[in-house]
Write an enzyme that holds these catalytic residues in place. Structure first.
Site, short mmCIF file in Angstrom:
data_model
loop_
_atom_site.label_atom_id
_atom_site.label_comp_id
_atom_site.label_asym_id
_atom_site.label_seq_id
_atom_site.Cartn_x
_atom_site.Cartn_y
_atom_site.Cartn_z
CG ASP A 104 -0.30 0.08 2.54
OD1 ASP A 104 0.95 0.20 2.61
OD2 ASP A 104 -1.01 0.02 3.55
CG HIS A 132 -5.60 1.37 6.90
ND1 HIS A 132 -5.21 0.63 7.98
CD2 HIS A 132 -4.57 2.21 6.62
CE1 HIS A 132 -4.00 1.01 8.34
NE2 HIS A 132 -3.59 1.95 7.53
CG ASP A 136 -1.98 -1.77 9.52
OD1 ASP A 136 -1.14 -0.84 9.46
OD2 ASP A 136 -2.98 -1.73 10.25
#
Length: 146
Positions: free
Chosen positions: A69, A124, A134
């Protein structure tokens, strides 16, 4: 060559502050999770470390798809910015130094060992492996909080 998916993420509380990284390697139905952290770091350093450590864990050249990400990493590589920074003595332009040249040097060495593809995913946003990376990164960063 074996095909490997490498999922990565980094986290930092304070930026700079305590940080952590997480990586997942998937190959031929097997999965390996790696994680670590540092007491005083930045989010981008943890993002880079996750990729470096994931690639270092591979024992031989592979076809690796990096799923991250981090636009910082994906864009710097796919847009070839990092190669320009290196060619210019780790300068982004005539005035600004490129950040984290020590980690970029390590990453460039690791990238040379493998056939690489890159996929950016929104953080997320419910991607299971990204969420797990994460989770590991945040947990590692918590180990350094007073």
């Amino acid at each position: 060559m074996k095909k490997v998916n490498l999922y990565t993420d980094g986290a930092c509380s304070g930026n700079p502050g305590p940080g952590g990284w997480g990586a997942i390697l998937e190959c031929e139905g097997r999965r390996r999770e790696l994680c670590g952290g540092e007491a005083d770091t930045t989010n981008n350093r943890m993002e880079l470390t996750a990729v470096i450590e994931g690639l270092k864990a591979l024992k031989y050249p592979c076809e690796v798809t990096l799923i991250s990400d981090s636009k910082y990493i994906i864009d710097a590589i796919t847009q070839k910015w990092v190669y320009k920074w290196k060619a210019n003595g780790w300068m982004r332009n005539k005035k600004d130094k490129a950040l984290n040249p020590d980690l970029w040097e390590q990453l460039l060495q690791e990238l040379q060992k493998h056939e690489m593809c890159y996929t950016w995913v929104k953080g997320h946003a419910g991607h299971p492996e990204n969420e797990r990376c994460d989770e590991m990164a945040v947990a590692e960063s918590q180990k350094f909080k007073g």
